[in-house]
Design a protein around this motif. Structure first.
Motif, PDB file in Angstrom:
ATOM      1  N   GLY A  32      -0.611 -10.014  -1.418  1.00 13.21           N
ATOM      2  CA  GLY A  32       0.593 -10.130  -2.238  1.00 13.21           C
ATOM      3  C   GLY A  32       0.718 -11.536  -2.834  1.00 13.21           C
ATOM      4  O   GLY A  32       1.065 -11.694  -4.006  1.00 13.21           O
ATOM      5  N   TYR A  52       2.992  -2.829 -11.713  1.00 15.14           N
ATOM      6  CA  TYR A  52       2.915  -2.024 -10.474  1.00 15.14           C
ATOM      7  C   TYR A  52       3.821  -2.621  -9.410  1.00 15.14           C
ATOM      8  O   TYR A  52       4.565  -1.922  -8.743  1.00 15.14           O
ATOM      9  CB  TYR A  52       1.485  -1.988  -9.932  1.00 15.14           C
ATOM     10  N   GLY A  56       7.122  -1.300  -6.954  1.00 15.76           N
ATOM     11  CA  GLY A  56       6.824  -1.033  -5.545  1.00 15.76           C
ATOM     12  C   GLY A  56       5.563  -0.219  -5.349  1.00 15.76           C
ATOM     13  O   GLY A  56       5.298   0.282  -4.258  1.00 15.76           O
ATOM     14  N   GLY A  85      -1.340  -7.833   4.451  1.00 12.42           N
ATOM     15  CA  GLY A  85      -1.080  -6.992   3.265  1.00 12.42           C
ATOM     16  C   GLY A  85      -2.330  -6.354   2.694  1.00 12.42           C
ATOM     17  O   GLY A  85      -2.268  -5.613   1.711  1.00 12.42           O
ATOM     18  N   PHE A  86      -3.450  -6.637   3.264  1.00 11.69           N
ATOM     19  CA  PHE A  86      -4.735  -6.045   2.873  1.00 11.69           C
ATOM     20  C   PHE A  86      -5.506  -5.725   4.137  1.00 11.69           C
ATOM     21  O   PHE A  86      -5.551  -6.573   5.027  1.00 11.69           O
ATOM     22  CB  PHE A  86      -5.538  -7.018   2.005  1.00 11.69           C
ATOM     23  N   ARG A  88      -4.575  -1.914   2.233  1.00  6.70           N
ATOM     24  CA  ARG A  88      -3.349  -1.119   2.079  1.00  6.70           C
ATOM     25  C   ARG A  88      -3.665   0.375   2.046  1.00  6.70           C
ATOM     26  O   ARG A  88      -2.755   1.187   2.025  1.00  6.70           O
ATOM     27  CB  ARG A  88      -2.689  -1.427   0.739  1.00  6.70           C
ATOM     28  N   ASP A 162      10.585  -7.582  -6.291  1.00  3.03           N
ATOM     29  CA  ASP A 162      10.420  -6.259  -5.652  1.00  3.03           C
ATOM     30  C   ASP A 162      11.170  -6.171  -4.317  1.00  3.03           C
ATOM     31  O   ASP A 162      10.924  -5.259  -3.537  1.00  3.03           O
ATOM     32  CB  ASP A 162       8.930  -5.935  -5.463  1.00  3.03           C
TER      33      ASP A 162
HETATM   34  P1  AMP Z   1       3.392  -7.866  -0.260  1.00  2.00           P
HETATM   35  O1  AMP Z   1       3.638  -9.290  -0.606  1.00  2.00           O
HETATM   36  O2  AMP Z   1       2.230  -7.673   0.681  1.00  2.00           O
HETATM   37  O3  AMP Z   1       4.643  -7.152   0.207  1.00  2.00           O
HETATM   38  O4  AMP Z   1       2.933  -7.130  -1.606  1.00  2.00           O
HETATM   39  C1  AMP Z   1       3.784  -7.075  -2.731  1.00  2.00           C
HETATM   40  C2  AMP Z   1       3.224  -6.079  -3.738  1.00  2.00           C
HETATM   41  O5  AMP Z   1       1.924  -6.511  -4.161  1.00  2.00           O
HETATM   42  C3  AMP Z   1       3.007  -4.680  -3.202  1.00  2.00           C
HETATM   43  O6  AMP Z   1       4.192  -3.898  -3.243  1.00  2.00           O
HETATM   44  C4  AMP Z   1       1.946  -4.171  -4.157  1.00  2.00           C
HETATM   45  O7  AMP Z   1       2.487  -3.856  -5.410  1.00  2.00           O
HETATM   46  C5  AMP Z   1       1.063  -5.393  -4.338  1.00  2.00           C
HETATM   47  N1  AMP Z   1      -0.006  -5.478  -3.305  1.00  2.00           N
HETATM   48  C6  AMP Z   1      -0.111  -6.379  -2.296  1.00  2.00           C
HETATM   49  N2  AMP Z   1      -1.215  -6.162  -1.584  1.00  2.00           N
HETATM   50  C7  AMP Z   1      -1.829  -5.093  -2.140  1.00  2.00           C
HETATM   51  C8  AMP Z   1      -2.999  -4.367  -1.834  1.00  2.00           C
HETATM   52  N3  AMP Z   1      -3.776  -4.696  -0.791  1.00  2.00           N
HETATM   53  N4  AMP Z   1      -3.318  -3.317  -2.628  1.00  2.00           N
HETATM   54  C9  AMP Z   1      -2.553  -2.979  -3.685  1.00  2.00           C
HETATM   55  N5  AMP Z   1      -1.423  -3.598  -4.018  1.00  2.00           N
HETATM   56  C10 AMP Z   1      -1.056  -4.658  -3.255  1.00  2.00           C
END
Ligand code: AMP
Length: 221
Positions: A32, A52, A56, A85-86, A88, A162
């Motif tokens: 993210g 995207y 969300g 966050g990876f 996902r 988001d």
């Molecule tokens: P996060 O900061 O991990 O909550 O991620 C925020 C947003 O980034 C998510 O809601 C997705 O839109 C995108 N995102 C983050 N990590 C991924 C991932 N591994 N694959 C796809 N989209 C991601």
């Protein structure tokens, strides 16, 4: 240590990844954060990714996998990393497994931090993030000393695009449908530990360290 932190949005993955990164001296790699850095560049790709993220939805795998591969090539990732966050979804998990295998490496552990949906919404709606260093606060549970200002670097705190309630509900849905299957995936590989994410960050950190008990973890000297 090569660790994956799984869990719904707001479960505290970012907070825990930052704490463990400081403890072990290995980088937190947050997809993210990498994506938000691209969005800030205000390029065509950044605008596409934002379309995207603001809804969300997950950003397409190809884009995310490329960013992660680039990040892995940096020197600091050689001694280990904490992925936040990876992956996902299963496709990202398979790509990660294959990439590590080619490098003769493997994951040490996957820790899933669990949190009930209502708690997720409560936590995220009060969340504030530093524009400069990505440190996280909560207006009620973990306020900064001075409202709107990061304790760590003095940067400006903001509410992520988001983090509004409707988008959070969509992110929870995406988590349930797309990311939750990774618990089974890593369970079958014998890598999974589940940790209760309810409570103070230091309590959750202790649970994570307990779940990793017995593993060779380089403690920063
Ligand atoms: P996060 O900061 O991990 O909550 O991620 C925020 C947003 O980034 C998510 O809601 C997705 O839109 C995108 N995102 C983050 N990590 C991924 C991932 N591994 N694959 C796809 N989209 C991601």
């Amino acid at each position: 240590m090569r660790l994956v932190l799984l869990g719904p949005p707001g479960a505290g993955k970012g907070t825990q990844a930052q704490a463990l990164s400081a403890l072990w001296g290995i980088p937190q790699i947050a997809s993210g954060d990498l994506l938000r850095a691209v969005v800030r560049e205000d390029s065509e790709l950044g605008r596409e990714a934002a379309s995207y993220m603001d809804r969300g939805q997950l950003v397409p795998d190809e884009f995310v996998l490329k960013l992660i591969a680039e990040r892995f090539r940096k020197k600091d990732a050689r001694s280990g990393f904490i992925l936040d966050g990876f992956p996902r979804n299963v496709r990202q998990a398979e790509a990660l497994g294959t990439g590590l295998e080619h490098a003769g490496l493997k994951l040490d552990k996957v820790v899933a931090v669990t949190l009930p949906d209502e708690e997720v919404v409560k936590r995220i709606s009060g969340r504030r993030t530093c524009r400069n260093c990505a440190a996280m606060y909560h207006v009620v549970f973990e306020p900064p000393a001075e409202p709107g200002v990061c304790d760590k670097c003095g940067g400006e705190l903001y509410q992520r695009e988001d983090d509004g309630e409707d988008t959070v509900r969509e992110r929870i849905k995406v988590y349930d449908e797309t990311t939750r299957p990774l618990l089974d995936y890593y369970g079958r590989l014998g890598l999974l530990a589940q940790v209760d994410g309810v409570g103070r960050p230091d309590e959750v950190e202790k649970r994570i360290l307990a779940a990793l008990n017995g593993m060779a973890v380089p403690i920063k000297g």
